[in-house]
Write a protein that holds these residues in place. Sequence first.
Motif, mmCIF file in Angstrom:
data_model
loop_
_atom_site.group_PDB
_atom_site.id
_atom_site.type_symbol
_atom_site.label_atom_id
_atom_site.label_comp_id
_atom_site.label_asym_id
_atom_site.label_seq_id
_atom_site.Cartn_x
_atom_site.Cartn_y
_atom_site.Cartn_z
ATOM 1 N N THR A 35 0.830 -1.202 0.000
ATOM 2 C CA THR A 35 0.000 0.000 0.000
ATOM 3 C C THR A 35 0.861 1.247 0.000
ATOM 4 O O THR A 35 1.909 1.283 0.654
ATOM 5 C CB THR A 35 -0.904 0.010 1.244
ATOM 6 O OG1 THR A 35 -1.656 -1.204 1.304
ATOM 7 C CG2 THR A 35 -1.875 1.173 1.218
ATOM 8 N N TYR A 37 0.683 5.295 1.011
ATOM 9 C CA TYR A 37 0.010 6.362 1.734
ATOM 10 C C TYR A 37 0.786 7.651 1.462
ATOM 11 O O TYR A 37 1.912 7.633 0.984
ATOM 12 C CB TYR A 37 0.021 6.104 3.244
ATOM 13 C CG TYR A 37 -0.833 4.953 3.705
ATOM 14 C CD1 TYR A 37 -0.371 3.640 3.657
ATOM 15 C CD2 TYR A 37 -2.117 5.171 4.219
ATOM 16 C CE1 TYR A 37 -1.150 2.581 4.085
ATOM 17 C CE2 TYR A 37 -2.905 4.113 4.662
ATOM 18 C CZ TYR A 37 -2.406 2.833 4.582
ATOM 19 O OH TYR A 37 -3.191 1.784 5.020
ATOM 20 N N GLU A 46 -2.963 9.816 4.510
ATOM 21 C CA GLU A 46 -4.102 9.293 3.779
ATOM 22 C C GLU A 46 -3.674 8.147 2.863
ATOM 23 O O GLU A 46 -2.563 8.123 2.339
ATOM 24 C CB GLU A 46 -4.778 10.398 2.945
ATOM 25 C CG GLU A 46 -3.932 10.963 1.831
ATOM 26 C CD GLU A 46 -4.729 11.898 0.912
ATOM 27 O OE1 GLU A 46 -5.963 11.996 1.038
ATOM 28 O OE2 GLU A 46 -4.085 12.520 0.040
ATOM 29 N N TRP A 47 -4.612 7.242 2.671
ATOM 30 C CA TRP A 47 -4.392 6.107 1.783
ATOM 31 C C TRP A 47 -4.437 6.569 0.339
ATOM 32 O O TRP A 47 -5.295 7.381 -0.041
ATOM 33 C CB TRP A 47 -5.483 5.064 2.047
ATOM 34 C CG TRP A 47 -5.589 4.000 1.011
ATOM 35 C CD1 TRP A 47 -4.738 2.945 0.811
ATOM 36 C CD2 TRP A 47 -6.617 3.869 0.025
ATOM 37 N NE1 TRP A 47 -5.185 2.169 -0.241
ATOM 38 C CE2 TRP A 47 -6.328 2.715 -0.729
ATOM 39 C CE3 TRP A 47 -7.752 4.613 -0.284
ATOM 40 C CZ2 TRP A 47 -7.138 2.284 -1.788
ATOM 41 C CZ3 TRP A 47 -8.563 4.204 -1.327
ATOM 42 C CH2 TRP A 47 -8.249 3.045 -2.071
ATOM 43 N N ASN A 50 -3.568 0.559 -3.154
ATOM 44 C CA ASN A 50 -3.026 -0.699 -2.666
ATOM 45 C C ASN A 50 -3.159 -1.780 -3.735
ATOM 46 O O ASN A 50 -3.975 -1.664 -4.665
ATOM 47 C CB ASN A 50 -3.701 -1.137 -1.362
ATOM 48 C CG ASN A 50 -5.159 -1.507 -1.543
ATOM 49 O OD1 ASN A 50 -6.020 -0.650 -1.590
ATOM 50 N ND2 ASN A 50 -5.417 -2.799 -1.668
ATOM 51 N N SER A 60 -7.539 5.698 -4.387
ATOM 52 C CA SER A 60 -8.376 6.753 -3.848
ATOM 53 C C SER A 60 -8.917 7.577 -5.016
ATOM 54 O O SER A 60 -8.309 7.633 -6.092
ATOM 55 C CB SER A 60 -7.571 7.630 -2.898
ATOM 56 O OG SER A 60 -6.604 8.372 -3.604
ATOM 57 N N ASN A 96 3.669 0.798 2.787
ATOM 58 C CA ASN A 96 3.311 -0.093 3.877
ATOM 59 C C ASN A 96 3.062 -1.487 3.315
ATOM 60 O O ASN A 96 2.379 -1.634 2.304
ATOM 61 C CB ASN A 96 2.056 0.407 4.584
ATOM 62 C CG ASN A 96 1.588 -0.540 5.664
ATOM 63 O OD1 ASN A 96 0.798 -1.449 5.410
ATOM 64 N ND2 ASN A 96 2.080 -0.349 6.873
#
Length: 120
Positions: A35, A37, A46-47, A50, A60, A96
Amino acid sequence: QVQVVESGGGLVQPGGSLRLSCEASGNIFRIYDMTWYRQAPGKQREWVANIGNNGNTNYSDSVKGRFTISRDNAKNAVYLQMNSLKLEDTAVYYCNTAIMTFNKVVRSYWGQGTQVTVSS
């Protein structure tokens, strides 16, 4: 021990492109979701996007159609191709990953972040 290292950030003009990389290394048995961010100054993290180990992706709304996430399982790496960059994409970008180590423990690992600055 597992290390996660991002690279590829920098300064780019609006409308330009950058490609971020993130590689995990160390005591890795399997990697699950990877992922990206981001955190802009004064804002919460914020994301962004992924990708699962089956290749399924999610984005997003703020980056959909402009950013592309991909992964290379042989290299334990994930990438973020960012096109049509906007001023509001300026942030520190973090990788991540959910990793199972050889002792069969799964946990989340963060990289140190890479700065992306979009400015004219």
